[in-house]
Design an enzyme around this catalytic site. Structure first.
Site, PDB file in Angstrom:
ATOM      1  N   HIS A  60       4.704  -3.401   4.341  1.00  0.00           N
ATOM      2  CA  HIS A  60       3.442  -2.696   4.621  1.00  0.00           C
ATOM      3  C   HIS A  60       3.480  -2.113   6.040  1.00  0.00           C
ATOM      4  CE1 HIS A  60      -0.792  -1.831   5.167  1.00  0.00           C
ATOM      5  NE2 HIS A  60      -0.949  -1.976   3.861  1.00  0.00           N
ATOM      6  N   GLU A  64       2.289   4.650   0.708  1.00  0.00           N
ATOM      7  CA  GLU A  64       1.063   4.532   1.490  1.00  0.00           C
ATOM      8  C   GLU A  64       1.193   5.335   2.789  1.00  0.00           C
ATOM      9  OE1 GLU A  64      -1.297   0.763   0.267  1.00  0.00           O
ATOM     10  OE2 GLU A  64      -0.014   0.295   1.957  1.00  0.00           O
TER      11      GLU A  64
HETATM   12  P1  PGA Z   1      -7.035   0.929   2.182  1.00  0.00           P
HETATM   13  O1  PGA Z   1      -5.722  -0.002   2.392  1.00  0.00           O
HETATM   14  O2  PGA Z   1      -7.308   0.950   0.719  1.00  0.00           O
HETATM   15  O3  PGA Z   1      -8.110   0.245   2.999  1.00  0.00           O
HETATM   16  O4  PGA Z   1      -6.696   2.271   2.720  1.00  0.00           O
HETATM   17  C1  PGA Z   1      -4.615   0.148   1.548  1.00  0.00           C
HETATM   18  C2  PGA Z   1      -3.490  -0.723   2.044  1.00  0.00           C
HETATM   19  O5  PGA Z   1      -3.314  -0.853   3.251  1.00  0.00           O
HETATM   20  O6  PGA Z   1      -2.748  -1.313   1.231  1.00  0.00           O
END
Ligand code: PGA
Length: 226
Positions: free
Chosen positions: A102, A151
């Site tokens: 992440h 992401e």
């Molecule tokens: P968010 O986070 O939905 O608050 O943007 C997603 C993540 O970090 O996995």
């Protein structure tokens, strides 16, 4: 098969989680269609709480086929005298999935590609399925990844989800291995997941902020099966 994954990060206490589970499970138990779709592997719901609450969540969802528990991290060490570490060996009996790579861990904890690969390899050894997060095409994708979550950093926690076209073009550039589900994460919520779903190119979502609200997260699950 679609995936809806809750990443609660470091944001929930035991009381918050008990209340979340009460609200979510009540809605779920009254929705036979959702229960059946979960059972038929049309949708998997994965909840990733902070480590101490994994057993609590597991206990509450154990009778629902198609609901799983994930860890938010796993150690780079296999076992030994490493105070504070949570190993794949320790997680194997209580977690089905683990989030690895992440951007928050890369940024705040200086996690390297080598560590990410090691974590996923250990998880794999213990049959814990890695959800590998990537920020762009510069991040390597490893063989151990069981799911890939794209992401973009600027979309995480900002309310500014990435444009569908950008997600699809990144999917192409990432060269996702065949049979590895491709997820999107970054301000995904009930107002926008349909736009990704209708392309049939996105297999699910890694959800932070919107997953903290049991009703919102439940509604996302409903959208994913309709
Ligand atoms: P968010 O986070 O939905 O608050 O943007 C997603 C993540 O970090 O996995």
């Amino acid at each position: 098969m679609k995936y809806l994954i809750a990443n609660w990060k470091a944001q929930m206490t035991l009381n918050d989680i008990l209340e979340w589970l009460r609200v979510f499970m009540l809605s779920l138990q009254n929705n036979q269609t959702l229960i059946t779709k979960l059972k038929n592997n049309e949708l998997s719901i994965v909840i990733c709480p902070p480590f101490p609450f994994i057993p609590t969540v597991r206990d509450h969802i154990k009778n629902i086929t198609g609901m799983y528990v994930g860890a938010q991290d796993v150690s780079t060490v296999a076992q030994g005298k490493y105070t504070g570490e949570v190993t794949a060996d320790a997680l194997k009996d209580i977690a089905d999935y683990v989030i690895v790579g992440h951007s928050e861990r890369r940024e705040h904890f200086h996690e390297t590609e080598k560590q990410i690969e090691l974590k996923m390899s250990l998880a794999d050894q213990y049959s814990i399925r890695s959800i590998q997060c990537v920020r762009n095409e510069q991040d390597a994708i490893y063989d151990h990844a069981k799911l890939i979550a794209y992401e973009p950093v600027e979309a995480i926690g900002t309310g500014a989800n990435a444009a569908v076209e950008d997600v699809l073009s990144m999917k192409k550039r990432l060269s996702i291995p065949e049979n590895v589900p491709f997820l999107y994460g970054g301000s995904a919520d009930t107002s926008n997941i349909h736009d990704y779903l209708k392309t049939h190119e996105v297999d699910g979502f890694l959800v932070g902020t919107a997953s903290l609200d049991a009703k919102e997260f439940y509604q996302m699950a409903i959208q994913m099966i309709s």
